[in-house]
Scaffold this motif. Structure first.
Motif, PDB file in Angstrom:
ATOM      1  N   PHE A  70      53.395  27.091  34.996  1.00  0.00           N
ATOM      2  CA  PHE A  70      52.477  28.063  34.402  1.00  0.00           C
ATOM      3  C   PHE A  70      51.112  27.461  34.071  1.00  0.00           C
ATOM      4  O   PHE A  70      50.241  28.167  33.585  1.00  0.00           O
ATOM      5  CB  PHE A  70      53.090  28.650  33.132  1.00  0.00           C
ATOM      6  N   ASN A  71      50.929  26.184  34.353  1.00  0.00           N
ATOM      7  CA  ASN A  71      49.650  25.522  34.086  1.00  0.00           C
ATOM      8  C   ASN A  71      48.762  25.668  35.321  1.00  0.00           C
ATOM      9  O   ASN A  71      48.587  24.755  36.111  1.00  0.00           O
ATOM     10  CB  ASN A  71      49.878  24.044  33.755  1.00  0.00           C
ATOM     11  N   ILE A  72      48.179  26.835  35.469  1.00  0.00           N
ATOM     12  CA  ILE A  72      47.342  27.112  36.628  1.00  0.00           C
ATOM     13  C   ILE A  72      45.878  27.098  36.211  1.00  0.00           C
ATOM     14  O   ILE A  72      45.528  27.495  35.096  1.00  0.00           O
ATOM     15  CB  ILE A  72      47.701  28.467  37.277  1.00  0.00           C
ATOM     16  N   PRO A  73      44.995  26.631  37.089  1.00  0.00           N
ATOM     17  CA  PRO A  73      43.566  26.659  36.745  1.00  0.00           C
ATOM     18  C   PRO A  73      43.049  28.096  36.762  1.00  0.00           C
ATOM     19  O   PRO A  73      43.485  28.922  37.564  1.00  0.00           O
ATOM     20  CB  PRO A  73      42.915  25.820  37.844  1.00  0.00           C
ATOM     21  N   VAL A  74      42.131  28.377  35.870  1.00  0.00           N
ATOM     22  CA  VAL A  74      41.583  29.724  35.749  1.00  0.00           C
ATOM     23  C   VAL A  74      40.108  29.671  36.102  1.00  0.00           C
ATOM     24  O   VAL A  74      39.343  28.902  35.530  1.00  0.00           O
ATOM     25  CB  VAL A  74      41.767  30.269  34.315  1.00  0.00           C
ATOM     26  N   PHE A  75      39.722  30.482  37.070  1.00  0.00           N
ATOM     27  CA  PHE A  75      38.330  30.602  37.478  1.00  0.00           C
ATOM     28  C   PHE A  75      37.679  31.598  36.517  1.00  0.00           C
ATOM     29  O   PHE A  75      38.133  32.745  36.386  1.00  0.00           O
ATOM     30  CB  PHE A  75      38.283  31.075  38.927  1.00  0.00           C
ATOM     31  N   TRP A  76      36.632  31.213  35.815  1.00  0.00           N
ATOM     32  CA  TRP A  76      36.103  32.009  34.714  1.00  0.00           C
ATOM     33  C   TRP A  76      35.638  33.413  35.089  1.00  0.00           C
ATOM     34  O   TRP A  76      35.794  34.334  34.298  1.00  0.00           O
ATOM     35  CB  TRP A  76      35.015  31.242  33.952  1.00  0.00           C
ATOM     36  N   PRO A  77      35.086  33.672  36.291  1.00  0.00           N
ATOM     37  CA  PRO A  77      34.730  35.069  36.595  1.00  0.00           C
ATOM     38  C   PRO A  77      35.954  35.988  36.658  1.00  0.00           C
ATOM     39  O   PRO A  77      35.868  37.154  36.265  1.00  0.00           O
ATOM     40  CB  PRO A  77      34.042  34.986  37.956  1.00  0.00           C
ATOM     41  N   ILE A  78      37.072  35.454  37.113  1.00  0.00           N
ATOM     42  CA  ILE A  78      38.291  36.272  37.141  1.00  0.00           C
ATOM     43  C   ILE A  78      38.743  36.583  35.718  1.00  0.00           C
ATOM     44  O   ILE A  78      39.187  37.693  35.420  1.00  0.00           O
ATOM     45  CB  ILE A  78      39.400  35.560  37.947  1.00  0.00           C
ATOM     46  N   LEU A  79      38.608  35.630  34.821  1.00  0.00           N
ATOM     47  CA  LEU A  79      38.973  35.835  33.428  1.00  0.00           C
ATOM     48  C   LEU A  79      38.073  36.883  32.774  1.00  0.00           C
ATOM     49  O   LEU A  79      38.544  37.734  32.006  1.00  0.00           O
ATOM     50  CB  LEU A  79      38.884  34.512  32.668  1.00  0.00           C
ATOM     51  N   VAL A  80      36.786  36.865  33.096  1.00  0.00           N
ATOM     52  CA  VAL A  80      35.860  37.865  32.558  1.00  0.00           C
ATOM     53  C   VAL A  80      36.209  39.249  33.094  1.00  0.00           C
ATOM     54  O   VAL A  80      36.224  40.237  32.346  1.00  0.00           O
ATOM     55  CB  VAL A  80      34.398  37.493  32.895  1.00  0.00           C
ATOM     56  N   TYR A  82      39.159  40.251  34.094  1.00  0.00           N
ATOM     57  CA  TYR A  82      40.414  40.632  33.456  1.00  0.00           C
ATOM     58  C   TYR A  82      40.156  41.182  32.056  1.00  0.00           C
ATOM     59  O   TYR A  82      40.733  42.195  31.658  1.00  0.00           O
ATOM     60  CB  TYR A  82      41.359  39.424  33.393  1.00  0.00           C
ATOM     61  N   PHE A  83      39.254  40.536  31.316  1.00  0.00           N
ATOM     62  CA  PHE A  83      38.928  41.013  29.972  1.00  0.00           C
ATOM     63  C   PHE A  83      38.298  42.398  30.032  1.00  0.00           C
ATOM     64  O   PHE A  83      38.647  43.282  29.237  1.00  0.00           O
ATOM     65  CB  PHE A  83      37.980  40.037  29.265  1.00  0.00           C
ATOM     66  N   LEU A  84      37.363  42.615  30.948  1.00  0.00           N
ATOM     67  CA  LEU A  84      36.697  43.913  31.049  1.00  0.00           C
ATOM     68  C   LEU A  84      37.672  45.020  31.444  1.00  0.00           C
ATOM     69  O   LEU A  84      37.610  46.133  30.908  1.00  0.00           O
ATOM     70  CB  LEU A  84      35.534  43.834  32.044  1.00  0.00           C
ATOM     71  N   ILE A  85      38.573  44.735  32.368  1.00  0.00           N
ATOM     72  CA  ILE A  85      39.563  45.731  32.776  1.00  0.00           C
ATOM     73  C   ILE A  85      40.515  46.039  31.628  1.00  0.00           C
ATOM     74  O   ILE A  85      40.814  47.206  31.335  1.00  0.00           O
ATOM     75  CB  ILE A  85      40.328  45.256  34.027  1.00  0.00           C
ATOM     76  N   LEU A  86      40.989  45.011  30.940  1.00  0.00           N
ATOM     77  CA  LEU A  86      41.894  45.214  29.809  1.00  0.00           C
ATOM     78  C   LEU A  86      41.198  45.987  28.693  1.00  0.00           C
ATOM     79  O   LEU A  86      41.793  46.889  28.085  1.00  0.00           O
ATOM     80  CB  LEU A  86      42.392  43.864  29.288  1.00  0.00           C
ATOM     81  N   PHE A  87      39.935  45.676  28.421  1.00  0.00           N
ATOM     82  CA  PHE A  87      39.178  46.396  27.410  1.00  0.00           C
ATOM     83  C   PHE A  87      39.011  47.861  27.799  1.00  0.00           C
ATOM     84  O   PHE A  87      39.188  48.761  26.974  1.00  0.00           O
ATOM     85  CB  PHE A  87      37.810  45.739  27.210  1.00  0.00           C
ATOM     86  N   GLY A  88      38.690  48.119  29.054  1.00  0.00           N
ATOM     87  CA  GLY A  88      38.515  49.498  29.510  1.00  0.00           C
ATOM     88  C   GLY A  88      39.788  50.313  29.429  1.00  0.00           C
ATOM     89  O   GLY A  88      39.773  51.461  28.982  1.00  0.00           O
ATOM     90  N   VAL A  89      40.899  49.720  29.823  1.00  0.00           N
ATOM     91  CA  VAL A  89      42.179  50.431  29.763  1.00  0.00           C
ATOM     92  C   VAL A  89      42.582  50.686  28.312  1.00  0.00           C
ATOM     93  O   VAL A  89      43.065  51.770  27.971  1.00  0.00           O
ATOM     94  CB  VAL A  89      43.273  49.620  30.506  1.00  0.00           C
ATOM     95  N   SER A  90      42.360  49.709  27.452  1.00  0.00           N
ATOM     96  CA  SER A  90      42.753  49.846  26.057  1.00  0.00           C
ATOM     97  C   SER A  90      41.880  50.846  25.308  1.00  0.00           C
ATOM     98  O   SER A  90      42.356  51.540  24.416  1.00  0.00           O
ATOM     99  CB  SER A  90      42.674  48.494  25.349  1.00  0.00           C
ATOM    100  N   MET A  91      40.616  50.933  25.648  1.00  0.00           N
ATOM    101  CA  MET A  91      39.691  51.783  24.907  1.00  0.00           C
ATOM    102  C   MET A  91      39.461  53.145  25.563  1.00  0.00           C
ATOM    103  O   MET A  91      38.635  53.919  25.089  1.00  0.00           O
ATOM    104  CB  MET A  91      38.358  51.054  24.746  1.00  0.00           C
TER     105      MET A  91
END
Length: 117
Positions: A70-80, A82-91
């Motif tokens: 589970f220790n995978i590298p995270v590319f920061w644009p994908i993380l951003v 993911y945050f925007l999609i999660l925020f949109g779905v939640s709100m």
């Protein structure tokens, strides 16, 4: 966890969306009988279920940190993204509620009133 917290803070039935005919007395109404309990606020997600699911999510996340797979590298644009999609779905529900009642949270587009000069 964000979605759980939002559900925990919301009422089960939004009184603004109910008509007088649709009110079934399942929340926010005064008791009609002697043995009824007054429940002014019924949550969408009860407190016990909130703590149960939050504890499970935290325990699973902690458990996953012990394994190298589970220790995978995270590319920061994908993380951003993911945050925007999660925020949109939640709100989504809150945005629809604001649009329905024509609520503008920003000050541009609102009339400006001048005070006494």
């Amino acid at each position: 966890l964000l979605n759980l917290f939002i559900q925990f803070l919301q009422p089960r039935i939004d009184p603004a969306l109910l008509d007088e005919d649709e009110a079934d007395g399942s929340g926010g109404s005064l008791p009609l009988k002697q043995d009824e309990e007054f429940r002014p606020f019924v949550r969408r997600l009860p407190e016990f279920k909130f703590w149960l699911w939050a504890s499970r999510a935290t325990a699973l996340a902690t458990f996953c940190t012990f394994f190298q797979v589970f220790n995978i590298p995270v590319f920061w644009p994908i993380l951003v993204m993911y945050f925007l999609i999660l925020f949109g779905v939640s709100m989504k529900r809150q945005f629809m509620h604001m649009i329905k009642f024509k609520f503008v949270p920003f000050d541009f587009g609102k009339p400006k009133h001048k005070g006494k000069e």
